[in-house]
Design an enzyme around this catalytic site. Sequence first.
Site, PDB file in Angstrom:
ATOM      1  N   THR A  28      30.026  48.256  40.030  1.00 58.39           N
ATOM      2  CA  THR A  28      28.709  48.239  39.402  1.00 58.39           C
ATOM      3  C   THR A  28      27.658  48.612  40.442  1.00 58.39           C
ATOM      4  O   THR A  28      27.367  47.834  41.349  1.00 58.39           O
ATOM      5  CB  THR A  28      28.419  46.855  38.805  1.00 58.39           C
ATOM      6  OG1 THR A  28      29.407  46.583  37.813  1.00 58.39           O
ATOM      7  CG2 THR A  28      27.050  46.805  38.163  1.00 58.39           C
ATOM      8  N   HIS A 178      37.311  45.725  30.020  1.00 56.47           N
ATOM      9  CA  HIS A 178      37.003  44.747  31.077  1.00 56.47           C
ATOM     10  C   HIS A 178      37.217  43.343  30.523  1.00 56.47           C
ATOM     11  O   HIS A 178      36.364  42.788  29.828  1.00 56.47           O
ATOM     12  CB  HIS A 178      35.559  44.937  31.529  1.00 56.47           C
ATOM     13  CG  HIS A 178      35.237  44.304  32.849  1.00 56.47           C
ATOM     14  ND1 HIS A 178      36.103  43.432  33.499  1.00 56.47           N
ATOM     15  CD2 HIS A 178      34.148  44.409  33.658  1.00 56.47           C
ATOM     16  CE1 HIS A 178      35.551  43.045  34.640  1.00 56.47           C
ATOM     17  NE2 HIS A 178      34.362  43.614  34.765  1.00 56.47           N
ATOM     18  N   ASN A 181      36.826  38.820  35.492  1.00 55.29           N
ATOM     19  CA  ASN A 181      35.609  38.455  36.232  1.00 55.29           C
ATOM     20  C   ASN A 181      34.576  37.675  35.435  1.00 55.29           C
ATOM     21  O   ASN A 181      33.380  37.742  35.704  1.00 55.29           O
ATOM     22  CB  ASN A 181      34.962  39.709  36.833  1.00 55.29           C
ATOM     23  CG  ASN A 181      35.862  40.411  37.824  1.00 55.29           C
ATOM     24  OD1 ASN A 181      36.924  39.889  38.181  1.00 55.29           O
ATOM     25  ND2 ASN A 181      35.473  41.580  38.272  1.00 55.29           N
ATOM     26  N   ASN A 238      31.695  34.264  38.407  1.00 57.14           N
ATOM     27  CA  ASN A 238      31.027  33.813  37.187  1.00 57.14           C
ATOM     28  C   ASN A 238      31.534  32.452  36.720  1.00 57.14           C
ATOM     29  O   ASN A 238      31.599  32.167  35.521  1.00 57.14           O
ATOM     30  CB  ASN A 238      31.155  34.848  36.053  1.00 57.14           C
ATOM     31  CG  ASN A 238      30.145  35.975  36.189  1.00 57.14           C
ATOM     32  OD1 ASN A 238      29.013  35.755  36.613  1.00 57.14           O
ATOM     33  ND2 ASN A 238      30.549  37.182  35.828  1.00 57.14           N
TER      34      ASN A 238
END
Length: 365
Positions: A28, A178, A181, A238
């Site tokens: 990212t 995705h 994470n 996270n």
Amino acid sequence: MTASPKLLESFDLQGLSLRNRVVMAPLTRARAGKDRIPNELMAEYYAQRASAGLIVAEATTISEQANGWNESPGIYTDAMVEGWKLTTSAVHEKGGKIFLQLWHMGRASHSSFHGGKLPVAPSPVKIDNGDEIYTPLSKQPYEVPRALETAEIPGLIEDYRQAAIGAKAAGFDGIELHAANGYLLDQFLQSKTNHRTDAYGGSVENRSRLLLEVVEAVSTVWDSQRVGVRIAPNGSFNDMGSPDFREQFTHVASQLNRCNLAYLHVVDGLAFGFHGLGEAMTLDEFRAVYDGVLMGNCGYDQGSAEQAIASGQADLIAIGRSFISNPDLVERYANNWPLNEDSDMSTWYGGAGPRGYTDFPRYAA
């Protein structure tokens, strides 16, 4: 002779010819601007790194609801699709292959991204690790998210399908879901964040349901052999990590084994944080339940990547950090050239334009 004969050999990815087994991991970088439309600078960045066997482009949001990172790109408007064509054309002109990673941030977002509406999640469980989120306004504490209603799930799955259509129109070679994470699909997988009592919560089977239904939906757009899935069984990013992680991720991998995917991308390394709730899961454990192409990721360097492939633990290795400052990383591996030093981390995640993005030198032999 190269020091990495296995890492740098060509590979047949379910009929897609890759010139080596080095994958550029999704990173990212937040250079899409406030409108989230991919641009020429991004196209230049990816084209610089097109010697990777495969590029997995950065996490890209599937809808406005999926947003939660400043200036990250999307794939849910015609303008975004057109913008991504700059990148796919530039990479293909260099002979590269590129997948797009489809992303929904779930609870890792904030109401300021959504006109004051709370971010959504499987359950109203807040990120609670002391960190804050960068929002369009300022740095803010995380909020308790709104639990998605069961009736909203079909619409969410359709958002993924529409994003898959957009990725195909933009000229990508495939897509990656995705589910790692601590983002939405991972939040549904894990008992820490999924406290639902409907068909999408409770058992390991039910917690896997959303991911499997999304795989099924996007496989009506793409051949399943052009769909990858990324998971992070060991990760704490996270505020993730569940006591039953081994049971959950063994089950989901065994179910994905039936889907004839392009690959299963496992964040097996611990460099991005480890929840410490048991022995870390290894690629060997996934080999035992997953027969398809296996990609390892996180903390690998040239030597450990070569070893993982030579030993049969992995078919592909995704490299992230080294690709930031080394656009010619594969050439450096092939010629045993030294790597550029890591860049200033303040430029990694946006706001700096070309600086720390497209301005790294290639090796001057």
